[in-house]
Design an enzyme around this catalytic site. Sequence first.
Site, PDB file in Angstrom:
ATOM      1  N   CYS A   2       0.480 -13.276  -4.649  1.00  0.00           N
ATOM      2  CA  CYS A   2       1.251 -14.057  -5.769  1.00  0.00           C
ATOM      3  C   CYS A   2       0.127 -15.192  -5.822  1.00  0.00           C
ATOM      4  O   CYS A   2      -0.536 -15.798  -4.889  1.00  0.00           O
ATOM      5  CB  CYS A   2       2.463 -14.657  -5.379  1.00  0.00           C
ATOM      6  N   TRP A  71       3.149 -11.047  -7.270  1.00  0.00           N
ATOM      7  CA  TRP A  71       3.275  -9.536  -6.636  1.00  0.00           C
ATOM      8  C   TRP A  71       4.417  -9.455  -5.988  1.00  0.00           C
ATOM      9  O   TRP A  71       4.574 -10.064  -4.840  1.00  0.00           O
ATOM     10  CB  TRP A  71       1.846  -9.420  -5.768  1.00  0.00           C
ATOM     11  N   HIS A 484     -10.939  21.626  10.760  1.00  0.00           N
ATOM     12  CA  HIS A 484      -9.947  21.516  11.776  1.00  0.00           C
ATOM     13  C   HIS A 484      -8.586  21.533  11.128  1.00  0.00           C
ATOM     14  O   HIS A 484      -7.721  21.221  11.840  1.00  0.00           O
ATOM     15  CB  HIS A 484     -10.117  20.487  12.854  1.00  0.00           C
TER      16      HIS A 484
END
Length: 579
Positions: A2, A71, A484
């Site tokens: 923010c 945010w 792998h």
Amino acid sequence: MCGIVGIINEGNISVKNDLLKSLKRLEYRGYDSVGFADVQGNVEKDIGEISKFMDSIKDYKTSCAISHTRWATHGGVTKTNSHPHWNSKKNIFTVHNGIIENYEELKKELISKGHEFITETDSEIISHFFDEELKSKTMIEAIKSFIRRIKGTYAILIIEKGKNRIYAIKKDSPLVLGLAKDRFYLASDIYAFSDNTNKAIFFEDEEFAIVDPDRYSFYDLNGNELKKSIYEFTWAITQEESVKDYPHYMIKEIHEQPISSQRLLNSLDGEQHEKVAKIANLIKNSKRVVFTAAGSSYYASLLGVYFLNRIGINAHTLIASEFQNFMLVDKDTLLIAISQSGETMDVVTATKWARERGAKIVSLVNVPHSTLQRISDISLEIHAGPEISVAATKTFTNQVVALLYLSYILGFSINMKTIPEKIDYVINENEESIKHLANELYDKKDIYIIGRGLSYPPSREMALKLKEISYIHAEGMMGGELKHGTIALIEPGTPVIALIPGKDFDMHSNAKEVEARGARVIKIANMMESDFKIDVTINDGKFAILSVVIGQLLTYYIARKKGLPIDKPRNLAKSVTVK
Ligand code: AGP
């Protein structure tokens, strides 16, 4: 995250042209929603970006107002949850960056005293808390009690209806006072006002300030008045601030890399050279060298480890959010913390933790006077200039340039001078073919990028770019590790980008292994057959930068083809100031 901005002025300001224009400069900190409140009691807020909001409101004039770009952490992205928040009487307005950890307990307490809550946020308790405290206390006493009671992180601005004054409080989230000719700014960082003034005072943790139109005073948590220093920063690089020749900041910033890397080289050879020598000495004389960082900065740190190990210096790196769980630190440790913003909470927390254990702190930052810089013993500035797009591009490159330079001083063999021209060459020679490749790859679900040694960190950085900006699942991995397990995911047509530095035959074999299983292999190499032109010789450290530049361009053109919000990708913010 923010961003918060408050302005208090001798005369009137325009909410749109002054306050929200400043707030827009902090939009990289979050862009879920936006809002403002002024001392007359006007409040407006909405979800979405600031420019849309500016078009939707009338132009309020006021002498004092606060604003917020969000945010979301606690509570969804809704108009109600947007800041500012207010108390039940709607005469105290607050904006907050951070997280109030004990908000549930405080909320219960306040509800029992008759306060009505309307949002799902942690932040809403702030205005109610002050409303309650001010019934029996002065504002200074109320702030002292707030600092004592609140657990969590905060940069907070408070205004009261009818009073021309802003109160500002800080703990663990950044806050700075900007001193301009006719006004004061209170903001999350200097970028909010760096077009108007270069004078600033930084808040330390558990400090607060009272700001009137003509004066300000700072206090510690006990209410003792403080004498604070004014810093003059040099930061605005005006020729780089306009995006008008480019459709997006990201592509502008990718294209700036020859200039921004040259600027850094000049400063490392010039005014920062003494600092470089001191850091090199610390590296040589420390028992343990450890890096910490997050995101792209972490991938730069991985390269730092690679370069130092090549010249016989043992170094390690660890993602900042896990640093305390997996790293041993003591007074013989040198911590090198890397952060573009210098505000990433995980990095700042890990650094403070290492500092408490006696480690020496070196940092690499882009934003001057950022929190990380201020808690470091020595801080190198990477001089990339403001980076607006959420994607780290030119700042990643400059972090790697700085690390190469340090390693070079310590004995790593490289011609530093040619970095800017090699980047320029890669952009000019490959941009068109990258556009074609983007057209081929844009609808793929997964992309794998494989690298080894020098090219392993770039594989991770390219994958991060593809994920965050072009929304394609991408994995950057060690070429040797593929067999792998992950090779099971390779199907006919699966795109695999192989980064082959020098004559790395093992890497070449890894590319062949996936090709044999039908993968669409795209090779980025300098000494072997390559789909792109990279003009560097065998095992040149510059390969790391140049391969990433190709990844940046590929990401950009894929995202563009998909019509994505390139500079502000969903769910993200540029500066992550929460844990
Ligand atoms: C990079 O493209 C990202 N947006 C992100 O990973 C970023 O690098 C990370 O959040 C670290 O930020 P910092 O360098 O400001 O600490």
